[in-house]
Design a protein around this motif. Sequence first.
Motif, PDB file in Angstrom:
ATOM      1  N   SER A   9       0.827  -1.197   0.000  1.00  0.00           N
ATOM      2  CA  SER A   9       0.000   0.000   0.000  1.00  0.00           C
ATOM      3  C   SER A   9       0.868   1.257   0.000  1.00  0.00           C
ATOM      4  O   SER A   9       0.586   2.233  -0.707  1.00  0.00           O
ATOM      5  N   GLY A  10       1.931   1.219   0.812  1.00  0.00           N
ATOM      6  CA  GLY A  10       2.856   2.348   0.831  1.00  0.00           C
ATOM      7  C   GLY A  10       3.542   2.542  -0.500  1.00  0.00           C
ATOM      8  O   GLY A  10       3.750   3.677  -0.957  1.00  0.00           O
TER       9      GLY A  10
ATOM     10  N   SER B  80      -2.567   9.029 -18.418  1.00  0.00           N
ATOM     11  CA  SER B  80      -2.768   9.295 -16.986  1.00  0.00           C
ATOM     12  C   SER B  80      -3.961   8.543 -16.420  1.00  0.00           C
ATOM     13  O   SER B  80      -3.940   8.101 -15.268  1.00  0.00           O
ATOM     14  N   GLU B  81      -4.998   8.372 -17.236  1.00  0.00           N
ATOM     15  CA  GLU B  81      -6.196   7.687 -16.736  1.00  0.00           C
ATOM     16  C   GLU B  81      -5.897   6.225 -16.437  1.00  0.00           C
ATOM     17  O   GLU B  81      -6.323   5.681 -15.413  1.00  0.00           O
ATOM     18  N   ARG B  82      -5.168   5.586 -17.326  1.00  0.00           N
ATOM     19  CA  ARG B  82      -4.824   4.182 -17.099  1.00  0.00           C
ATOM     20  C   ARG B  82      -3.856   4.035 -15.930  1.00  0.00           C
ATOM     21  O   ARG B  82      -3.962   3.095 -15.137  1.00  0.00           O
ATOM     22  N   LEU B  83      -2.915   4.955 -15.806  1.00  0.00           N
ATOM     23  CA  LEU B  83      -1.964   4.934 -14.696  1.00  0.00           C
ATOM     24  C   LEU B  83      -2.670   5.049 -13.359  1.00  0.00           C
ATOM     25  O   LEU B  83      -2.473   4.211 -12.455  1.00  0.00           O
ATOM     26  N   ILE B  84      -3.504   6.071 -13.211  1.00  0.00           N
ATOM     27  CA  ILE B  84      -4.206   6.285 -11.950  1.00  0.00           C
ATOM     28  C   ILE B  84      -5.156   5.120 -11.659  1.00  0.00           C
ATOM     29  O   ILE B  84      -5.275   4.662 -10.513  1.00  0.00           O
ATOM     30  N   GLY B  85      -5.812   4.609 -12.713  1.00  0.00           N
ATOM     31  CA  GLY B  85      -6.732   3.490 -12.519  1.00  0.00           C
ATOM     32  C   GLY B  85      -6.037   2.257 -11.986  1.00  0.00           C
ATOM     33  O   GLY B  85      -6.530   1.599 -11.058  1.00  0.00           O
ATOM     34  N   ALA B  86      -4.866   1.931 -12.542  1.00  0.00           N
ATOM     35  CA  ALA B  86      -4.130   0.744 -12.097  1.00  0.00           C
ATOM     36  C   ALA B  86      -3.619   0.914 -10.674  1.00  0.00           C
ATOM     37  O   ALA B  86      -3.717  -0.014  -9.837  1.00  0.00           O
ATOM     38  N   ILE B  87      -3.076   2.089 -10.347  1.00  0.00           N
ATOM     39  CA  ILE B  87      -2.538   2.309  -9.002  1.00  0.00           C
ATOM     40  C   ILE B  87      -3.655   2.280  -7.963  1.00  0.00           C
ATOM     41  O   ILE B  87      -3.519   1.655  -6.894  1.00  0.00           O
ATOM     42  N   LEU B  88      -4.764   2.957  -8.247  1.00  0.00           N
ATOM     43  CA  LEU B  88      -5.878   2.977  -7.292  1.00  0.00           C
ATOM     44  C   LEU B  88      -6.477   1.596  -7.111  1.00  0.00           C
ATOM     45  O   LEU B  88      -6.857   1.210  -5.988  1.00  0.00           O
ATOM     46  N   LEU B  89      -6.571   0.816  -8.195  1.00  0.00           N
ATOM     47  CA  LEU B  89      -7.094  -0.540  -8.077  1.00  0.00           C
ATOM     48  C   LEU B  89      -6.196  -1.387  -7.192  1.00  0.00           C
ATOM     49  O   LEU B  89      -6.668  -2.062  -6.260  1.00  0.00           O
ATOM     50  N   GLY B  90      -4.894  -1.342  -7.463  1.00  0.00           N
ATOM     51  CA  GLY B  90      -3.968  -2.111  -6.634  1.00  0.00           C
ATOM     52  C   GLY B  90      -3.967  -1.657  -5.188  1.00  0.00           C
ATOM     53  O   GLY B  90      -3.967  -2.478  -4.264  1.00  0.00           O
ATOM     54  N   ASN B  91      -3.995  -0.334  -4.981  1.00  0.00           N
ATOM     55  CA  ASN B  91      -3.963   0.201  -3.615  1.00  0.00           C
ATOM     56  C   ASN B  91      -5.213  -0.168  -2.827  1.00  0.00           C
ATOM     57  O   ASN B  91      -5.137  -0.554  -1.651  1.00  0.00           O
TER      58      ASN B  91
ATOM     59  N   VAL C 182      -7.213  -2.730  -3.355  1.00  0.00           N
ATOM     60  CA  VAL C 182      -7.248  -4.180  -3.106  1.00  0.00           C
ATOM     61  C   VAL C 182      -6.406  -4.536  -1.893  1.00  0.00           C
ATOM     62  O   VAL C 182      -6.847  -5.273  -0.995  1.00  0.00           O
ATOM     63  N   VAL C 183      -5.175  -4.026  -1.822  1.00  0.00           N
ATOM     64  CA  VAL C 183      -4.298  -4.385  -0.694  1.00  0.00           C
ATOM     65  C   VAL C 183      -4.798  -3.767   0.604  1.00  0.00           C
ATOM     66  O   VAL C 183      -4.675  -4.382   1.683  1.00  0.00           O
TER      67      VAL C 183
ATOM     68  N   ILE D  32      -8.004  -3.090   1.449  1.00  0.00           N
ATOM     69  CA  ILE D  32      -9.198  -3.828   1.896  1.00  0.00           C
ATOM     70  C   ILE D  32      -8.797  -5.209   2.397  1.00  0.00           C
ATOM     71  O   ILE D  32      -9.301  -5.681   3.433  1.00  0.00           O
ATOM     72  N   LEU D  33      -7.876  -5.861   1.685  1.00  0.00           N
ATOM     73  CA  LEU D  33      -7.437  -7.189   2.105  1.00  0.00           C
ATOM     74  C   LEU D  33      -6.712  -7.142   3.443  1.00  0.00           C
ATOM     75  O   LEU D  33      -6.941  -7.996   4.323  1.00  0.00           O
ATOM     76  N   SER D  34      -5.862  -6.146   3.640  1.00  0.00           N
ATOM     77  CA  SER D  34      -5.145  -6.036   4.929  1.00  0.00           C
ATOM     78  C   SER D  34      -6.114  -5.751   6.066  1.00  0.00           C
ATOM     79  O   SER D  34      -5.970  -6.293   7.169  1.00  0.00           O
ATOM     80  N   ALA D  35      -7.119  -4.911   5.831  1.00  0.00           N
ATOM     81  CA  ALA D  35      -8.115  -4.627   6.865  1.00  0.00           C
ATOM     82  C   ALA D  35      -8.934  -5.865   7.202  1.00  0.00           C
ATOM     83  O   ALA D  35      -9.249  -6.126   8.379  1.00  0.00           O
ATOM     84  N   SER D  36      -9.259  -6.672   6.196  1.00  0.00           N
ATOM     85  CA  SER D  36     -10.027  -7.896   6.441  1.00  0.00           C
ATOM     86  C   SER D  36      -9.222  -8.897   7.251  1.00  0.00           C
ATOM     87  O   SER D  36      -9.733  -9.528   8.207  1.00  0.00           O
ATOM     88  N   LEU D  37      -7.946  -9.075   6.897  1.00  0.00           N
ATOM     89  CA  LEU D  37      -7.090  -9.998   7.650  1.00  0.00           C
ATOM     90  C   LEU D  37      -6.898  -9.519   9.093  1.00  0.00           C
ATOM     91  O   LEU D  37      -6.903 -10.334  10.031  1.00  0.00           O
ATOM     92  N   ALA D  38      -6.720  -8.201   9.263  1.00  0.00           N
ATOM     93  CA  ALA D  38      -6.542  -7.671  10.612  1.00  0.00           C
ATOM     94  C   ALA D  38      -7.804  -7.882  11.447  1.00  0.00           C
ATOM     95  O   ALA D  38      -7.720  -8.212  12.639  1.00  0.00           O
ATOM     96  N   THR D  39      -8.961  -7.695  10.830  1.00  0.00           N
ATOM     97  CA  THR D  39     -10.218  -7.902  11.560  1.00  0.00           C
ATOM     98  C   THR D  39     -10.344  -9.361  11.993  1.00  0.00           C
ATOM     99  O   THR D  39     -10.728  -9.654  13.134  1.00  0.00           O
TER     100      THR D  39
END
Length: 438
Positions: A24-25, A63-74, A76-77, A79-86
Amino acid sequence: MQTPFLDTAFWLTAAAILGLLLMSGFFSGSETALTAASRAKLRNRADKGEKGAEAALNVTEDSERLIGAILLGNNVVNILSASLATALFTRLFGDSGVALATLVMTALVLIFSEVLPKTYAISNPETVASRVARPIRILIVLLAPIVTVVRTIVRGILFLFGYRTDADQHMFSIHEEIAGALAIGTSEGTVDKEDRDRLLGALDLGNRTVEEIMRHRSQIEMIDAEADPSELLAQVLASPHTRLPLYKGERENVVGVIHAKDLLRAVERFLRTGDGKLESVSDLDVMKVAMKPYFVPETTPLDEQMREFLKRRTHFALVVDEYGDLKGLLTLEDILEEIVGEITDEFDPKAERQLKPTETGDYIVDGAMTIRDLNRETDWSLPDDEANTIAGLVIHEAQTIPDMGQVFSFHGFRFEVIERKDNRITKIKIRPLLSLLG
């Protein structure tokens, strides 16, 4: 028997959460670096052979594809980290683990996945962008199908609300970036005001038209082509200008342009081949010496007109409106003055200054002074959308031709008409309203 803190599932889950926070960082820092990095600096590095900078330039093209890919990856990780922590905290602390996981993960994500990487990235965006460009390029390729679907959905929703996105639109504007850098440099004292004005003047040529800086037809010095050649010669010699338009009948009917050097050469040849008497110059055919007039539309952008001047190897053009009527004249020097400021020589008449500050904080301004020149000298920001000159701005705002002594207040300034000739406002006193309040 292992305790819940020591079993394999606990440590695997904790390691997964740590890894997701690092990812995420990485995404957050990459987004900041790639959007904040100067394309000019990246291009400079790429020209020196830096592969990372070249990759950064490539990934930021879309720029649209760049931001879309970064936001999607960010997302996902995160939400997944929050779910595992919960799940982990619920296992350790029961139902109260949900609230505790929320608090802990919020703090960890905020500090280690957002603020810390973004602060580091913004401190040296070009270096960070060069380092992360290749991994991000791989991410963009891997997530391309999903990002394409997301882009289609987003564009469809925006289209329903009447907004259409431009597929070729970039997040970077070179002109805006340079203008912003110059503004910051001037405010910090690292760039002189004169240097800033020259650079901004050059950048702004494409946004301005011939009409804005031309000399109005009422101010053009012209010569009657049907006048006696001796009188014409005297007028040319007395003029501070080297090129003068010739007209027949009425001033609107321009039939040529006479150059002082061409006329003097013609007179010299005429005297040599004739009887040598100056009186015989009256037989000279001036139209054979005159150049063909060059007409340009008043809506021509200044950068385009400058290229035309250089291409044609001429410095002089007559400006016409859409009906072909004469509006004014323009020279290459007029365009250059928009960049470097007023250009004068020993033959230019010594005109009165168009802007005079007074001891009381007012400014006495010539009505014919352009709004752009006034803003340039005073660092004001009076609008020039509806008028080119200060007098034109006052008339536009007043919706009438004011009488001498009338006072108006608009755009944060006080305007007083102090001199008027016929229907022209020739002198205006201007003062910022803030100085009046002070």
